[in-house]
Design a protein around this motif. Structure first.
Motif, PDB file in Angstrom:
ATOM      1  N   PRO A 138      87.914 -13.265  -0.136  1.00 23.38           N
ATOM      2  CA  PRO A 138      86.659 -13.362   0.641  1.00 23.38           C
ATOM      3  C   PRO A 138      85.416 -13.363  -0.247  1.00 23.38           C
ATOM      4  CG  PRO A 138      88.143 -11.728   1.588  1.00 23.38           C
ATOM      5  CD  PRO A 138      88.707 -12.093   0.255  1.00 23.38           C
ATOM      6  N   LEU A 139      85.451 -12.578  -1.323  1.00 19.71           N
ATOM      7  CA  LEU A 139      84.302 -12.535  -2.229  1.00 19.71           C
ATOM      8  C   LEU A 139      84.111 -13.874  -2.937  1.00 19.71           C
ATOM      9  CD1 LEU A 139      82.071 -10.925  -3.654  1.00 19.71           C
ATOM     10  CD2 LEU A 139      83.790 -10.210  -5.322  1.00 19.71           C
ATOM     11  N   LEU A 140      85.201 -14.444  -3.430  1.00 16.12           N
ATOM     12  CA  LEU A 140      85.102 -15.738  -4.112  1.00 16.12           C
ATOM     13  C   LEU A 140      84.682 -16.842  -3.143  1.00 16.12           C
ATOM     14  CD1 LEU A 140      88.269 -15.544  -6.399  1.00 16.12           C
ATOM     15  CD2 LEU A 140      85.882 -15.192  -7.040  1.00 16.12           C
ATOM     16  N   TRP A 141      85.174 -16.761  -1.900  1.00 10.76           N
ATOM     17  CA  TRP A 141      84.777 -17.764  -0.906  1.00 10.76           C
ATOM     18  C   TRP A 141      83.281 -17.665  -0.611  1.00 10.76           C
ATOM     19  CZ3 TRP A 141      82.575 -17.748   3.956  1.00 10.76           C
ATOM     20  CH2 TRP A 141      82.642 -18.952   4.655  1.00 10.76           C
ATOM     21  N   ALA A 142      82.763 -16.447  -0.468  1.00 11.52           N
ATOM     22  CA  ALA A 142      81.334 -16.283  -0.217  1.00 11.52           C
ATOM     23  C   ALA A 142      80.512 -16.776  -1.408  1.00 11.52           C
ATOM     24  CB  ALA A 142      81.025 -14.814   0.075  1.00 11.52           C
ATOM     25  N   LEU A 143      80.971 -16.492  -2.624  1.00  6.80           N
ATOM     26  CA  LEU A 143      80.258 -16.958  -3.816  1.00  6.80           C
ATOM     27  C   LEU A 143      80.261 -18.477  -3.881  1.00  6.80           C
ATOM     28  CD1 LEU A 143      78.862 -16.285  -6.494  1.00  6.80           C
ATOM     29  CD2 LEU A 143      81.120 -16.228  -7.560  1.00  6.80           C
TER      30      LEU A 143
ATOM     31  N   THR B 100      70.943 -21.868  16.165  1.00  7.42           N
ATOM     32  CA  THR B 100      72.007 -22.864  16.330  1.00  7.42           C
ATOM     33  C   THR B 100      73.339 -22.366  15.785  1.00  7.42           C
ATOM     34  OG1 THR B 100      71.404 -23.899  14.219  1.00  7.42           O
ATOM     35  CG2 THR B 100      70.367 -24.765  16.222  1.00  7.42           C
ATOM     36  N   GLY B 101      73.492 -21.062  15.629  1.00  9.30           N
ATOM     37  CA  GLY B 101      74.733 -20.524  15.076  1.00  9.30           C
ATOM     38  C   GLY B 101      74.570 -20.178  13.611  1.00  9.30           C
ATOM     39  N   ALA B 102      75.598 -19.574  13.076  1.00  8.86           N
ATOM     40  CA  ALA B 102      75.541 -19.104  11.696  1.00  8.86           C
ATOM     41  C   ALA B 102      75.452 -20.275  10.722  1.00  8.86           C
ATOM     42  CB  ALA B 102      76.772 -18.256  11.387  1.00  8.86           C
ATOM     43  N   GLN B 103      74.524 -20.199   9.829  1.00  5.95           N
ATOM     44  CA  GLN B 103      74.414 -21.152   8.742  1.00  5.95           C
ATOM     45  C   GLN B 103      75.124 -20.535   7.536  1.00  5.95           C
ATOM     46  OE1 GLN B 103      73.175 -24.105   9.315  1.00  5.95           O
ATOM     47  NE2 GLN B 103      72.479 -23.588  11.385  1.00  5.95           N
ATOM     48  N   TRP B 104      76.360 -20.951   7.313  1.00  3.87           N
ATOM     49  CA  TRP B 104      77.228 -20.227   6.387  1.00  3.87           C
ATOM     50  C   TRP B 104      76.713 -20.253   4.953  1.00  3.87           C
ATOM     51  CZ3 TRP B 104      80.136 -16.903   8.524  1.00  3.87           C
ATOM     52  CH2 TRP B 104      80.684 -17.138   9.780  1.00  3.87           C
ATOM     53  N   ALA B 105      76.083 -21.323   4.567  1.00  5.01           N
ATOM     54  CA  ALA B 105      75.567 -21.400   3.208  1.00  5.01           C
ATOM     55  C   ALA B 105      74.479 -20.353   2.987  1.00  5.01           C
ATOM     56  CB  ALA B 105      75.035 -22.799   2.908  1.00  5.01           C
ATOM     57  N   GLU B 106      73.508 -20.263   3.898  1.00  6.76           N
ATOM     58  CA  GLU B 106      72.435 -19.294   3.759  1.00  6.76           C
ATOM     59  C   GLU B 106      72.930 -17.859   3.925  1.00  6.76           C
ATOM     60  OE1 GLU B 106      72.318 -22.024   5.447  1.00  6.76           O
ATOM     61  OE2 GLU B 106      70.500 -23.144   4.972  1.00  6.76           O
ATOM     62  N   VAL B 107      73.835 -17.642   4.898  1.00  7.24           N
ATOM     63  CA  VAL B 107      74.361 -16.298   5.120  1.00  7.24           C
ATOM     64  C   VAL B 107      75.173 -15.834   3.915  1.00  7.24           C
ATOM     65  CG1 VAL B 107      75.935 -14.920   6.527  1.00  7.24           C
ATOM     66  CG2 VAL B 107      74.339 -16.507   7.620  1.00  7.24           C
ATOM     67  N   SER B 108      75.953 -16.733   3.321  1.00  7.67           N
ATOM     68  CA  SER B 108      76.724 -16.372   2.131  1.00  7.67           C
ATOM     69  C   SER B 108      75.803 -16.045   0.960  1.00  7.67           C
ATOM     70  CB  SER B 108      77.669 -17.511   1.753  1.00  7.67           C
ATOM     71  OG  SER B 108      78.626 -17.730   2.775  1.00  7.67           O
ATOM     72  N   ALA B 109      74.733 -16.820   0.817  1.00  3.66           N
ATOM     73  CA  ALA B 109      73.774 -16.535  -0.249  1.00  3.66           C
ATOM     74  C   ALA B 109      73.112 -15.180  -0.040  1.00  3.66           C
ATOM     75  CB  ALA B 109      72.722 -17.640  -0.314  1.00  3.66           C
ATOM     76  N   ALA B 110      72.746 -14.872   1.201  1.00  3.12           N
ATOM     77  CA  ALA B 110      72.138 -13.570   1.485  1.00  3.12           C
ATOM     78  C   ALA B 110      73.131 -12.437   1.223  1.00  3.12           C
ATOM     79  CB  ALA B 110      71.663 -13.527   2.937  1.00  3.12           C
ATOM     80  N   THR B 111      74.396 -12.650   1.580  1.00  6.18           N
ATOM     81  CA  THR B 111      75.416 -11.633   1.330  1.00  6.18           C
ATOM     82  C   THR B 111      75.581 -11.368  -0.151  1.00  6.18           C
ATOM     83  OG1 THR B 111      76.596 -12.308   3.339  1.00  6.18           O
ATOM     84  CG2 THR B 111      77.829 -11.023   1.716  1.00  6.18           C
ATOM     85  N   MET B 112      75.612 -12.414  -0.959  1.00  5.19           N
ATOM     86  CA  MET B 112      75.743 -12.232  -2.403  1.00  5.19           C
ATOM     87  C   MET B 112      74.527 -11.517  -2.984  1.00  5.19           C
ATOM     88  SD  MET B 112      78.718 -13.314  -2.979  1.00  5.19           S
ATOM     89  CE  MET B 112      78.576 -12.921  -4.717  1.00  5.19           C
ATOM     90  N   MET B 113      73.352 -11.778  -2.431  1.00  8.78           N
ATOM     91  CA  MET B 113      72.154 -11.080  -2.896  1.00  8.78           C
ATOM     92  C   MET B 113      72.246  -9.585  -2.610  1.00  8.78           C
ATOM     93  SD  MET B 113      69.241 -13.852  -1.763  1.00  8.78           S
ATOM     94  CE  MET B 113      67.975 -12.601  -1.827  1.00  8.78           C
ATOM     95  N   VAL B 114      72.859  -9.228  -1.486  1.00 11.27           N
ATOM     96  CA  VAL B 114      72.965  -7.818  -1.114  1.00 11.27           C
ATOM     97  C   VAL B 114      73.977  -7.087  -1.978  1.00 11.27           C
ATOM     98  CG1 VAL B 114      73.664  -6.238   0.734  1.00 11.27           C
ATOM     99  CG2 VAL B 114      72.204  -8.200   1.251  1.00 11.27           C
ATOM    100  N   ILE B 115      75.134  -7.713  -2.229  1.00 14.28           N
ATOM    101  CA  ILE B 115      76.207  -7.014  -2.953  1.00 14.28           C
ATOM    102  C   ILE B 115      76.130  -7.199  -4.463  1.00 14.28           C
ATOM    103  CG2 ILE B 115      77.716  -7.280  -0.974  1.00 14.28           C
ATOM    104  CD1 ILE B 115      79.204  -9.465  -2.463  1.00 14.28           C
ATOM    105  N   PHE B 116      75.263  -8.092  -4.947  1.00 13.14           N
ATOM    106  CA  PHE B 116      75.205  -8.365  -6.384  1.00 13.14           C
ATOM    107  C   PHE B 116      74.916  -7.119  -7.223  1.00 13.14           C
ATOM    108  CE2 PHE B 116      72.679  -9.480 -10.151  1.00 13.14           C
ATOM    109  CZ  PHE B 116      73.643 -10.186 -10.861  1.00 13.14           C
ATOM    110  N   PRO B 117      73.940  -6.260  -6.846  1.00 10.58           N
ATOM    111  CA  PRO B 117      73.700  -5.068  -7.686  1.00 10.58           C
ATOM    112  C   PRO B 117      74.925  -4.170  -7.817  1.00 10.58           C
ATOM    113  CG  PRO B 117      71.847  -5.455  -6.222  1.00 10.58           C
ATOM    114  CD  PRO B 117      72.940  -6.384  -5.781  1.00 10.58           C
TER     115      PRO B 117
END
Length: 267
Positions: free
Chosen positions: A20-25, A228-245
């Motif tokens: 899941p982490l690699l997929w989000a990245l 219009t529903g989840a925008q997976w590219a933007e949501v994945s980028a935001a998720t990586m920003m949160v967990i990166f530290p």
């Protein structure tokens, strides 16, 4: 043979955990139209991160999270150190029974206390404040347990020698017990930072303003902001920003992380 099978099983579990982490990245760097496509291409972009940073006040969320995590950790270290020293070295009536009752908090899920904690903060006018998020976590039964076990292994002769040198109890605690318990402090600090960085339910309930929301709540609000529903590219980028530290901290201090738990557990 058994060792090879065990190694293969551990590798398989690691792959499952990392997927899941690699997929989000991977998705966070893909163009929006290719975000959910399994076809391989070399189309990568940083636009998703730029859009996310401009679409929500993540700089404020980062600041709020850092203040909350550091504030809770400092308060927990102070309270846990004092309580652990009392339970480990001081003699008073009912000490062991009180310690057992204190450890009962470990078995109580934090979500059960949300309603009474909310009422207390409402009466104190601390709703939608950073101190309100931090206050219920200023004491940690887990931290007291770890430090107490470590303090009990420190020879009493060291404390007697410090007293002969003219040290009071605070100087003994600061100059003898705290330095010798450094691996335990590292272990507890890593657990505390990880937990409160990812804490979601409690901040979601008591915060209403951008000035006090941590990253987890900001990420949830950002993910629900698309009509219009989840925008997976933007949501994945935001998720990586949160967990990166947290990922960066683990990669930098993984050896200290493992060694600190080995030492604190071995004692």
């Amino acid at each position: 043979m058994i060792r090879r099978i065990t190694g293969a099983g551990m590798f398989g579990l690691a792959v499952l955990w990392m997927f899941p982490l690699l997929w989000a990245l991977w998705t966070s760097f893909r163009p929006r139209e290719h975000a959910t496509s399994w076809s391989f291409s070399l189309d990568f972009t940083f636009d998703n991160y730029a859009k996310v940073w401009d679409a929500a006040p993540f700089a404020q969320y980062y600041l709020n999270t850092f203040l909350i995590v550091i504030g809770v950790l400092m308060a927990q270290i102070i309270t846990a150190t004092l309580a652990a020293y009392a339970f480990a070295k001081l003699r008073f009536w009912g000490r062991d029974v009180l310690f057992i009752l204190f450890l009962v908090q470990i078995m109580v899920p934090a979500d059960i206390l949300i309603f009474p904690n909310y009422n207390v903060l409402r009466d104190l006018s601390l709703l939608d404040t950073k101190i309100g998020i931090m206050l219920p976590y200023f004491a940690s039964a887990f931290g007291v347990f770890l430090l107490r076990q470590t303090f009990k292994t420190i020879p009493h002769e060291l404390e007697e020698a410090a007293r002969m040198e003219g040290c009071n109890w605070f100087q003994i605690l600061w100059r003898v017990y705290v330095p010798l318990a450094r691996p335990t402090y590292i272990a507890f600090g890593l657990v505390s930072v990880s937990y409160h960085w990812n804490n979601f339910m409690w901040p979601l309930i008591i915060t209403n303003s951008v000035e006090n929301r941590p990253l987890t709540v900001g990420l949830a609000i950002f993910a629900q902001s698309f009509e219009t529903g989840a925008q997976w590219a933007e949501v994945s980028a935001a998720t990586m920003m949160v967990i990166f530290p947290l990922l960066l901290a683990f990669l930098m201090f993984q050896r200290q992380f493992i060694n600190s738990f080995i030492h604190s557990g071995g004692k």
